[in-house]
Design a protein around this motif. Sequence first.
Motif: not given
Length: 432
Positions: A407-415
């Motif tokens: 990923h290029a930056g953690k998203t709310a969905a990933l967390n």
Amino acid sequence: MKSKGQLHLVPINCEVLEGWQTFPTFEKEQCWRCGSDTNKEIIQVTHGVSEPYYYCRSCLAVGSANTCQKYIWQPPLQRKGTDVNLLEWEGCLTPEQSVISNHLKEAVEKGCERYFIWAVTGAGKTEILYETIAFFLQNGGQVAFISPRRAACIDVSKRLKKVFSRTQQVTLHQTSEAVYKDEQLVIATAPQMWRFYCAFDLIIIDEVDAFPYVSSLQLQYGTKRALKKTGSSVLLSATPTKTQKQEMRTGILPYAHLNKRYHGYALVVPRLRLDVQGAKCLMRGIIPDKLKKWLLKHEKRHVLIFVPEISWISSLVTMLKETVDINVAGVSAEDKEREQKIEAFRTRKLRLLVTTTILERGVNFTDIDVVIMNAHHRLYNLAVLIQIAGRVGRSKKFPTGAVICFHAGKTAALNSMIKEIKKHNHEAASDG
């Protein structure tokens, strides 16, 4: 000889034999088959015809229906019950599965209209259904098992044919050549339900939260019309929608919840890997360095690689063949050979398979890893991520594996994905 329980189109002035009922193709400017009633979907044809007519664009997948036609229909076959046990399965349910199987069977015997099985990926939802399916079949009932996508439909069809080999079955989807001939067990994609009316005693809707079913009022309408008025529907998913969860919490929708995989091992927790340059590389036709290094390091592993854009598949497959392994292919909804490629990956003739979210759910592979490219993409919502991660560790013989999210930056969905999977594992461990 026309099959019973199925809708058949004939010219509107066609004489109908005794015993057949007729229905209009449109009623009050609404498609009788799928329920569409908007100007966007109901199309008028005036050019090149002697008399203008209307047709519905929503349900064209099962054939055009227009105002110059009508439906004819006969009630489904009335089958006699049997004392023969039609279930031929040598496996056995876990104690947790058995409890849910018994609850489900008791509920539908008492006439429960809807029942939801909320179980984690790899929990053995299909096996939980066996006793209920057998109950209906042995009592002469008509059963439909519908899946959101063709690959999932084909997968479950193979499994049901093994355990109900003495029951006449048919598998229906857009590219199948099969024709319904009053078979007792129908495995199909959701649009095929538009062909039926009051035909089934039991309809099982697998992955009920999946696209396109979850957002299509027409598919939901058709499925409801295909069920007998006294019939039951069983809904399955590992990732129910907010609305479905609310209905379960408030008691509107009876349900069972299973946090544990059938083999007792924990769900695989994905690993997040920051790769800011990965997306830029893919868009420029360059293989991301971190992906290449990971695949070379795990050269003996079979890997399912997810990408968010169909346009990326061809170039990534080419790059992988040149730098990692020649045994690689790509599949998408547009690929006419996708069933053959999926089977080649399943039988380990392919080491790497690049795919879109068409393989996010409903398909089973043994001993694989998963890589998600551009996992920060808006396409990857919480449900999609959980389902993709659930492709790993499904086999009792190979209950572990890796899920890597570049990923290029953690998203709310990933967390949220990490949090929810860990929560399921904790609850499963607490339950013993």
